[in-house]
Design an enzyme around this catalytic site. Structure first.
Site, mmCIF file in Angstrom:
data_model
loop_
_atom_site.group_PDB
_atom_site.id
_atom_site.type_symbol
_atom_site.label_atom_id
_atom_site.label_comp_id
_atom_site.label_asym_id
_atom_site.label_seq_id
_atom_site.Cartn_x
_atom_site.Cartn_y
_atom_site.Cartn_z
ATOM 1 N N LYS A 80 -4.512 39.977 30.160
ATOM 2 C CA LYS A 80 -4.306 41.359 29.716
ATOM 3 C C LYS A 80 -4.840 42.388 30.719
ATOM 4 O O LYS A 80 -4.312 43.489 30.814
ATOM 5 C CB LYS A 80 -4.975 41.569 28.349
ATOM 6 C CG LYS A 80 -4.207 40.920 27.206
ATOM 7 C CD LYS A 80 -4.855 41.248 25.874
ATOM 8 C CE LYS A 80 -4.005 40.750 24.724
ATOM 9 N NZ LYS A 80 -4.514 41.172 23.421
ATOM 10 N N ASP B 207 -2.070 46.724 20.531
ATOM 11 C CA ASP B 207 -3.027 46.089 19.600
ATOM 12 C C ASP B 207 -3.700 47.124 18.696
ATOM 13 O O ASP B 207 -3.827 46.920 17.486
ATOM 14 C CB ASP B 207 -4.113 45.325 20.374
ATOM 15 C CG ASP B 207 -3.631 43.970 20.867
ATOM 16 O OD1 ASP B 207 -2.672 43.432 20.291
ATOM 17 O OD2 ASP B 207 -4.227 43.450 21.829
ATOM 18 N N ALA C 221 -10.302 43.181 21.811
ATOM 19 C CA ALA C 221 -9.763 43.631 20.525
ATOM 20 C C ALA C 221 -10.516 44.869 20.045
ATOM 21 O O ALA C 221 -9.894 45.855 19.595
ATOM 22 C CB ALA C 221 -9.879 42.506 19.493
ATOM 23 N N ASP D 228 -24.988 40.814 25.371
ATOM 24 C CA ASP D 228 -24.380 39.933 26.363
ATOM 25 C C ASP D 228 -23.677 40.802 27.417
ATOM 26 O O ASP D 228 -23.877 42.011 27.455
ATOM 27 C CB ASP D 228 -23.416 38.931 25.696
ATOM 28 C CG ASP D 228 -22.280 39.625 24.936
ATOM 29 O OD1 ASP D 228 -22.130 40.861 25.074
ATOM 30 O OD2 ASP D 228 -21.552 38.945 24.218
HETATM 31 P P1 NAD Z 1 -13.314 39.095 23.940
HETATM 32 O O1 NAD Z 1 -13.745 37.842 24.604
HETATM 33 O O2 NAD Z 1 -12.728 40.187 24.745
HETATM 34 O O3 NAD Z 1 -14.575 39.724 23.125
HETATM 35 C C1 NAD Z 1 -15.418 38.917 22.349
HETATM 36 C C2 NAD Z 1 -16.425 39.799 21.613
HETATM 37 O O4 NAD Z 1 -17.148 38.982 20.680
HETATM 38 C C3 NAD Z 1 -17.485 40.422 22.491
HETATM 39 O O5 NAD Z 1 -17.804 41.696 21.987
HETATM 40 C C4 NAD Z 1 -18.676 39.474 22.354
HETATM 41 O O6 NAD Z 1 -19.916 40.108 22.616
HETATM 42 C C5 NAD Z 1 -18.546 39.105 20.899
HETATM 43 N N1 NAD Z 1 -19.182 37.832 20.555
HETATM 44 C C6 NAD Z 1 -18.853 36.607 21.041
HETATM 45 N N2 NAD Z 1 -19.626 35.668 20.455
HETATM 46 C C7 NAD Z 1 -20.453 36.310 19.592
HETATM 47 C C8 NAD Z 1 -21.486 35.886 18.692
HETATM 48 N N3 NAD Z 1 -21.800 34.600 18.573
HETATM 49 N N4 NAD Z 1 -22.103 36.824 17.955
HETATM 50 C C9 NAD Z 1 -21.780 38.135 18.070
HETATM 51 N N5 NAD Z 1 -20.813 38.592 18.895
HETATM 52 C C10 NAD Z 1 -20.159 37.691 19.642
HETATM 53 O O7 NAD Z 1 -12.316 38.626 22.796
HETATM 54 P P2 NAD Z 1 -11.189 39.516 22.060
HETATM 55 O O8 NAD Z 1 -9.924 39.404 22.810
HETATM 56 O O9 NAD Z 1 -11.746 40.844 21.766
HETATM 57 O O10 NAD Z 1 -10.984 38.676 20.707
HETATM 58 C C11 NAD Z 1 -11.935 38.709 19.672
HETATM 59 C C12 NAD Z 1 -11.292 38.144 18.406
HETATM 60 O O11 NAD Z 1 -10.203 38.973 18.042
HETATM 61 C C13 NAD Z 1 -10.706 36.739 18.577
HETATM 62 O O12 NAD Z 1 -10.964 36.007 17.417
HETATM 63 C C14 NAD Z 1 -9.220 36.988 18.710
HETATM 64 O O13 NAD Z 1 -8.444 35.904 18.248
HETATM 65 C C15 NAD Z 1 -9.058 38.186 17.786
HETATM 66 N N6 NAD Z 1 -7.879 39.020 18.069
HETATM 67 C C16 NAD Z 1 -7.022 39.239 17.052
HETATM 68 C C17 NAD Z 1 -5.904 40.034 17.258
HETATM 69 C C18 NAD Z 1 -4.942 40.270 16.122
HETATM 70 O O14 NAD Z 1 -3.822 40.714 16.383
HETATM 71 N N7 NAD Z 1 -5.338 40.022 14.906
HETATM 72 C C19 NAD Z 1 -5.673 40.620 18.518
HETATM 73 C C20 NAD Z 1 -6.594 40.387 19.543
HETATM 74 C C21 NAD Z 1 -7.698 39.569 19.308
#
Ligand code: NAD
Length: 287
Positions: free
Chosen positions: A71, A107, A135, A158
Site C-alpha cells: 500500500k 479504506d 487501518a 512500538d
Molecule cells: P499495521 O501493521 O499497519 O498496524 C498494526 C497496529 O496494531 C499498530 O498500531 C500496532 O502498534 C498495533 N499493534 C500490533 N500488535 C499489538 C498489540 N499486541 N497490542 C496493541 N497494539 C498492537 O496493520 P493494519 O493494516 O493497520 O491492520 C490492522 C488490522 O486491521 C488487521 O487486523 C487488518 O486485518 C485489519 N484491517 C481491516 C480492514 C477492513 O476493511 N475491515 C482494512 C484494513 C485492515
C-alpha cells in the site's frame, strides 16, 4: 459472463492475494452492471512491483486494488494521489486517468460509510481509536476530513507510536480535527477518552484468529450506554471486544462493512457505477 476480445481487466496486487474476497465482490458487480470486465487476484513479488504497476496502463486495465504489503510501496510508481491517499500515505485503489495513474485510499471512506449501517453518527463528535497503523490512519484521515471533532489515538510504545506522531499532526493541521496520540498502557487516559467518546474503534489485529481470546484493552469500566464499539477485524466475526460491548448492550460492528464499502468506492471510481450492494453485501457477509 462470456470473455471476449473486448473484456477488460481489473485486479488485486498483494501478497498473499489468493484468499481475498475482492474478486467475488467485483466480478459480481461487473456482471450485475453489464460491464465487460473481469477481476483477478495477482500475488506479486516485490521485484516485479514496478512492472506490474506499469502494466495497468500498458494493458488498458480498468483499475487495480492494492493490499498488504504494497500500500505504501506503490506510491513512487503513481502519477497523482487523492487528498486522502496523500494524508494517509498509503494507496488501496489505482485509477487510470488521462493524466496517468491516480492513487486513492478508500479504506477510511469505507469505514465512515459503514457507520450508517449501525446508525452511528460521529460528525462533530469525539471518538477513540486503538492503533496507529495503516487501518487506523485511514480511519483517522477520513473521520477528520468528514468533520469528526476530536480523535483520541492510543498505541502501544512500538515503532508505530514514533512514526505516526508526525503523520497525525499533519492530519490535524490540514483538517478541523483535534488529534492526540497517547500510550495505550495509560489506562486512566484511555478510560477518560472512552468516557467522552461516541465511538471506540479497535484498529489493531489484536483479537484476530487464532488469538480470539485477546483484546487490545484490559479495562472496560468506562464503556457507557452512548458508546458504539467497532472492530476492524472480521475474522472472527465477533471478537472478544465486541462480545464484551454486546454484553453491555452497546451498538457494535465488525470490519466486514469497512471491507464491503472500500470495495464499493473503488468500483465506483473505476466504472462510475454503483456497486449493487443488495447482491454483494450478503455475499461478503456469508464469505
Ligand atoms: P499495521 O501493521 O499497519 O498496524 C498494526 C497496529 O496494531 C499498530 O498500531 C500496532 O502498534 C498495533 N499493534 C500490533 N500488535 C499489538 C498489540 N499486541 N497490542 C496493541 N497494539 C498492537 O496493520 P493494519 O493494516 O493497520 O491492520 C490492522 C488490522 O486491521 C488487521 O487486523 C487488518 O486485518 C485489519 N484491517 C481491516 C480492514 C477492513 O476493511 N475491515 C482494512 C484494513 C485492515
Amino acid at each position: 459472463m462470456e470473455i471476449t476480445g473486448y473484456t477488460r481487466l481489473a485486479g488485486l496486487i498483494a501478497k498473499p492475494a489468493k484468499h481475498s474476497i475482492s474478486p467475488l465482490m467485483h466480478n459480481t458487480a461487473f456482471k450485475a452492471n453489464n460491464i465487460d470486465a473481469v477481476y483477478l487476484s495477482f500475488e506479486v513479488e516485490k521485484p516485479q512491483l514496478a512492472a506490474v504497476i506499469k502494466s495497468i496502463t500498458a494493458l488498458n486495465m480498468i483499475g487495480a486494488n492494492v493490499s498488504m504489503p504494497y500500500k505504501m510501496a506503490v506510491i513512487p510508481y503513481l502519477d497523482e494521489l487523492s487528498e486522502a491517499a496523500k494524508l494517509i500515505g498509503a494507496v488501496n485503489t489505482i485509477v487510470p486517468s488521462g493524466n496517468g495513474l491516480v492513487g486513492h485510499n478508500t479504506d477510511g471512506n469505507g469505514f465512515m460509510r459503514s457507520l450508517a449501517d449501525i446508525n452511528v453518527d460521529i460528525i462533530k463528535k469525539e471518538m477513540t481509536i486503538i492503533g496507529a497503523g495503516g487501518a487506523a490512519t485511514a480511519i483517522c484521515v477520513q473521520a477528520a476530513l468528514d468533520g469528526v471533532k476530536k480523535i483520541n489515538v492510543f498505541n502501544r510504545q512500538d515503532d508505530f507510536f514514533a512514526t505516526s506522531q508526525a503523520k497525525l499532526e499533519t492530519i490535524a493541521q490540514k483538517t478541523q480535527c483535534t488529534i492526540t496520540l497517547r500510550d495505550l498502557a495509560d489506562t486512566k487516559a484511555v478510560n477518560t477518552a472512552i468516557y467522552h467518546s461516541h465511538l471506540l474503534v479497535n484498529a489493531t489485529a489484536v483479537g484476530m484468529k487464532p488469538n480470539e481470546d485477546q483484546t487490545a484493552l484490559s479495562d472496560f469500566s468506562a464503556f457507557h450506554e452512548n458508546l458504539a464499539v467497532y472492530d476492524v477485524i472480521y475474522n472472527p466475526r465477533e471478537t472478544k471486544l465486541l462480545q464484551i460491548a454486546k454484553e453491555k448492550g452497546l451498538k457494535t460492528a465488525n470490519g466486514l462493512g469497512m471491507l464491503l464499502y472500500q470495495g464499493a468506492y473503488a468500483f465506483e471510481l473505476w466504472t462510475g457505477k454503483k456497486m449493487p450492494l443488495e447482491i454483494v453485501k450478503p455475499l461478503v457477509e456469508n464469505s
